[in-house]
Design a protein around this motif. Sequence first.
Motif, PDB file in Angstrom:
ATOM      1  N   SER A 272      64.906  -5.833  -9.770  1.00 61.05           N
ATOM      2  CA  SER A 272      64.931  -6.757 -10.905  1.00 61.05           C
ATOM      3  C   SER A 272      66.093  -6.394 -11.824  1.00 61.05           C
ATOM      4  CB  SER A 272      63.610  -6.697 -11.674  1.00 61.05           C
ATOM      5  OG  SER A 272      63.496  -5.448 -12.354  1.00 61.05           O
ATOM      6  N   SER A 273      66.472  -7.309 -12.692  1.00 58.08           N
ATOM      7  CA  SER A 273      67.636  -7.095 -13.552  1.00 58.08           C
ATOM      8  C   SER A 273      67.432  -5.942 -14.524  1.00 58.08           C
ATOM      9  CB  SER A 273      67.954  -8.373 -14.324  1.00 58.08           C
ATOM     10  OG  SER A 273      66.835  -8.761 -15.111  1.00 58.08           O
ATOM     11  N   ASN A 274      66.181  -5.557 -14.778  1.00 60.84           N
ATOM     12  CA  ASN A 274      65.890  -4.462 -15.716  1.00 60.84           C
ATOM     13  C   ASN A 274      65.609  -3.144 -15.012  1.00 60.84           C
ATOM     14  OD1 ASN A 274      66.119  -6.089 -18.033  1.00 60.84           O
ATOM     15  ND2 ASN A 274      63.998  -6.808 -17.788  1.00 60.84           N
ATOM     16  N   SER A 275      65.773  -3.102 -13.673  1.00 56.33           N
ATOM     17  CA  SER A 275      65.432  -1.889 -12.925  1.00 56.33           C
ATOM     18  C   SER A 275      66.643  -1.338 -12.189  1.00 56.33           C
ATOM     19  CB  SER A 275      64.324  -2.178 -11.905  1.00 56.33           C
ATOM     20  OG  SER A 275      63.120  -2.522 -12.547  1.00 56.33           O
ATOM     21  N   VAL A 276      66.628  -0.037 -12.000  1.00 59.84           N
ATOM     22  CA  VAL A 276      67.633   0.621 -11.179  1.00 59.84           C
ATOM     23  C   VAL A 276      66.923   1.635 -10.291  1.00 59.84           C
ATOM     24  CG1 VAL A 276      68.133   2.382 -12.947  1.00 59.84           C
ATOM     25  CG2 VAL A 276      69.831   1.868 -11.172  1.00 59.84           C
ATOM     26  N   CYS A 277      67.354   1.713  -9.049  1.00 59.40           N
ATOM     27  CA  CYS A 277      66.753   2.634  -8.081  1.00 59.40           C
ATOM     28  C   CYS A 277      67.751   3.747  -7.784  1.00 59.40           C
ATOM     29  CB  CYS A 277      66.398   1.869  -6.802  1.00 59.40           C
ATOM     30  SG  CYS A 277      65.827   2.910  -5.436  1.00 59.40           S
ATOM     31  N   GLU A 278      67.353   4.988  -8.017  1.00 59.44           N
ATOM     32  CA  GLU A 278      68.223   6.133  -7.714  1.00 59.44           C
ATOM     33  C   GLU A 278      67.593   6.979  -6.615  1.00 59.44           C
ATOM     34  OE1 GLU A 278      70.926   9.590  -9.734  1.00 59.44           O
ATOM     35  OE2 GLU A 278      69.165   8.934 -10.876  1.00 59.44           O
ATOM     36  N   ILE A 279      68.382   7.264  -5.591  1.00 59.99           N
ATOM     37  CA  ILE A 279      67.930   8.097  -4.483  1.00 59.99           C
ATOM     38  C   ILE A 279      68.772   9.359  -4.453  1.00 59.99           C
ATOM     39  CG2 ILE A 279      67.758   8.269  -1.968  1.00 59.99           C
ATOM     40  CD1 ILE A 279      67.245   5.225  -1.968  1.00 59.99           C
ATOM     41  N   ILE A 280      68.107  10.505  -4.460  1.00 64.59           N
ATOM     42  CA  ILE A 280      68.798  11.792  -4.389  1.00 64.59           C
ATOM     43  C   ILE A 280      68.794  12.250  -2.928  1.00 64.59           C
ATOM     44  CG2 ILE A 280      68.858  14.173  -5.216  1.00 64.59           C
ATOM     45  CD1 ILE A 280      67.406  13.268  -7.706  1.00 64.59           C
ATOM     46  N   VAL A 281      69.976  12.572  -2.441  1.00 64.56           N
ATOM     47  CA  VAL A 281      70.163  12.953  -1.030  1.00 64.56           C
ATOM     48  C   VAL A 281      70.027  14.464  -0.892  1.00 64.56           C
ATOM     49  CG1 VAL A 281      71.757  12.829   0.940  1.00 64.56           C
ATOM     50  CG2 VAL A 281      71.728  10.990  -0.768  1.00 64.56           C
ATOM     51  N   PRO A 282      69.305  14.961   0.120  1.00 62.62           N
ATOM     52  CA  PRO A 282      69.131  16.414   0.261  1.00 62.62           C
ATOM     53  C   PRO A 282      70.410  17.100   0.722  1.00 62.62           C
ATOM     54  CG  PRO A 282      68.212  15.299   2.165  1.00 62.62           C
ATOM     55  CD  PRO A 282      68.628  14.220   1.205  1.00 62.62           C
ATOM     56  N   THR A 283      70.495  18.394   0.478  1.00 63.85           N
ATOM     57  CA  THR A 283      71.630  19.168   0.980  1.00 63.85           C
ATOM     58  C   THR A 283      71.589  19.239   2.500  1.00 63.85           C
ATOM     59  OG1 THR A 283      72.711  21.339   0.947  1.00 63.85           O
ATOM     60  CG2 THR A 283      70.332  21.324   0.719  1.00 63.85           C
ATOM     61  N   CYS A 284      72.771  19.391   3.100  1.00 59.99           N
ATOM     62  CA  CYS A 284      72.845  19.556   4.557  1.00 59.99           C
ATOM     63  C   CYS A 284      73.087  21.012   4.944  1.00 59.99           C
ATOM     64  CB  CYS A 284      73.940  18.673   5.147  1.00 59.99           C
ATOM     65  SG  CYS A 284      75.590  19.000   4.488  1.00 59.99           S
ATOM     66  N   SER A 285      73.090  21.911   3.949  1.00 58.67           N
ATOM     67  CA  SER A 285      73.335  23.335   4.209  1.00 58.67           C
ATOM     68  C   SER A 285      72.043  24.133   4.116  1.00 58.67           C
ATOM     69  CB  SER A 285      74.346  23.888   3.202  1.00 58.67           C
ATOM     70  OG  SER A 285      74.435  25.299   3.295  1.00 58.67           O
ATOM     71  N   TYR A 286      71.796  24.965   5.096  1.00 60.39           N
ATOM     72  CA  TYR A 286      70.574  25.777   5.089  1.00 60.39           C
ATOM     73  C   TYR A 286      70.650  26.931   4.095  1.00 60.39           C
ATOM     74  CZ  TYR A 286      72.674  29.590   7.875  1.00 60.39           C
ATOM     75  OH  TYR A 286      73.448  30.646   8.318  1.00 60.39           O
ATOM     76  N   ARG A 287      71.819  27.133   3.480  1.00 64.13           N
ATOM     77  CA  ARG A 287      71.995  28.252   2.555  1.00 64.13           C
ATOM     78  C   ARG A 287      71.712  27.892   1.099  1.00 64.13           C
ATOM     79  NH1 ARG A 287      74.740  32.763   3.733  1.00 64.13           N
ATOM     80  NH2 ARG A 287      73.845  33.293   1.713  1.00 64.13           N
ATOM     81  N   MET A 288      71.232  26.705   0.826  1.00 60.18           N
ATOM     82  CA  MET A 288      71.051  26.259  -0.554  1.00 60.18           C
ATOM     83  C   MET A 288      69.642  26.473  -1.094  1.00 60.18           C
ATOM     84  SD  MET A 288      73.987  25.424  -1.548  1.00 60.18           S
ATOM     85  CE  MET A 288      74.695  26.648  -0.428  1.00 60.18           C
ATOM     86  N   GLY A 289      68.829  27.231  -0.370  1.00 60.98           N
ATOM     87  CA  GLY A 289      67.496  27.554  -0.867  1.00 60.98           C
ATOM     88  C   GLY A 289      66.452  26.471  -0.655  1.00 60.98           C
ATOM     89  N   SER A 290      66.790  25.455   0.123  1.00 60.56           N
ATOM     90  CA  SER A 290      65.844  24.377   0.395  1.00 60.56           C
ATOM     91  C   SER A 290      65.383  24.449   1.848  1.00 60.56           C
ATOM     92  CB  SER A 290      66.503  23.020   0.123  1.00 60.56           C
ATOM     93  OG  SER A 290      65.639  21.962   0.467  1.00 60.56           O
ATOM     94  N   LYS A 291      64.077  24.317   2.064  1.00 59.27           N
ATOM     95  CA  LYS A 291      63.551  24.352   3.434  1.00 59.27           C
ATOM     96  C   LYS A 291      63.895  23.080   4.192  1.00 59.27           C
ATOM     97  CE  LYS A 291      59.248  25.008   2.473  1.00 59.27           C
ATOM     98  NZ  LYS A 291      57.786  25.208   2.674  1.00 59.27           N
TER      99      LYS A 291
END
Length: 352
Positions: A272-291
């Motif tokens: 809708s004209s009053n909404s915005v959708c933001e998607i955060i993309v995960p890291t592709c590096s295994y060294r960033m502390g994310s499983k």
Amino acid sequence: RLVLVNEYIYYYLVLIFASTIIYNEWLVYSLYASKWPTLYCGNEKFCKTILLVADPQILGEERENVLTRWDSDRYLFNTYGRALQHVKPDNVIFMGDLIDEGSLADQKTFERYLHRFSKIFFLKSTIPLASKNVIFIPGDNDIGGDEEIVIREKVDRFHLYFGSPGVIENEKIEFIMVNQLIDSMPTNINPTNRTNTMKIMFSHIPLTTKWTKFTDRVINEFKSEFIFSAHDHSSFNFISDIKKRKHTYIQRLERNSFDEMSSAQWRFGQQSSNSVCEIIVPTCSYRMGSKNVGYGVLTIDTFRHSVTYTILWLPPRFTCLYVYLYVIMLCIIFYFLHLITRNSKTIIYRVM
């Protein structure tokens, strides 16, 4: 038939270790790639596919040794190559934090990082690395920011070596690159409403997780309905009310079981004209502390005015490294048992 263990112990140890190497360094990547979702858009004439590479952060020479840098580089090389084959993208967007110690590096060190980066991601060897189909956004690890002061020379160096335009037009699609680290946004060359052109914004720093004056400026100026960002190393979907400047919906985009990886797709229609959708993309590096690490894929359907977001989840590298440790310990135990029992013929295996 009875076979003495001592006679074949070396063959067993070599076989175990060789099998582990083959699985950890080749098979596991192909196994995960076979579970990636099938990309579908409909009429290819109205579709564009974008591969999103977030926070690769190739490791630096100051904090990491040769072995850890080599292993991280090899992981990115193996996974990115398979992602390219699977997606066959129209564009690739690198979403910042390309080099872990990029903002700290002197000129010679930076050029060595650049050479490694171009080899890992199959890029041309001439500068700037950007091309018609490959786009780069700077992150705080590249130019400073976050807890480090941004210096103009670092920003200029990034644009000299990577160099991407602020706006890219592609038929009925417009890509807009903004940089909250230096409060920078391009000139709005096409001030149309959302109906005529799909305006998709890309930023290293998430824009709606902490609403700022910069967020207001870029959203009001470009009226983008979709924002893709990185930096946080995990994947979320935020839908926000622009007037109220707050979230109306939050969804964590997680990896479930291995067998369910093929369903890691989410489709979003016109906002809708009053909404915005933001998607955060995960890291592709295994060294960033994310499983959970992976590549994002954005499939744009201009006919239906919709986007499909897919995550290509990657194998957990630390699990493979632990397997190496366990196998080495197992081989050592077997070898010492061999030394103890080599003069004895009492320990046998029955081969069926």
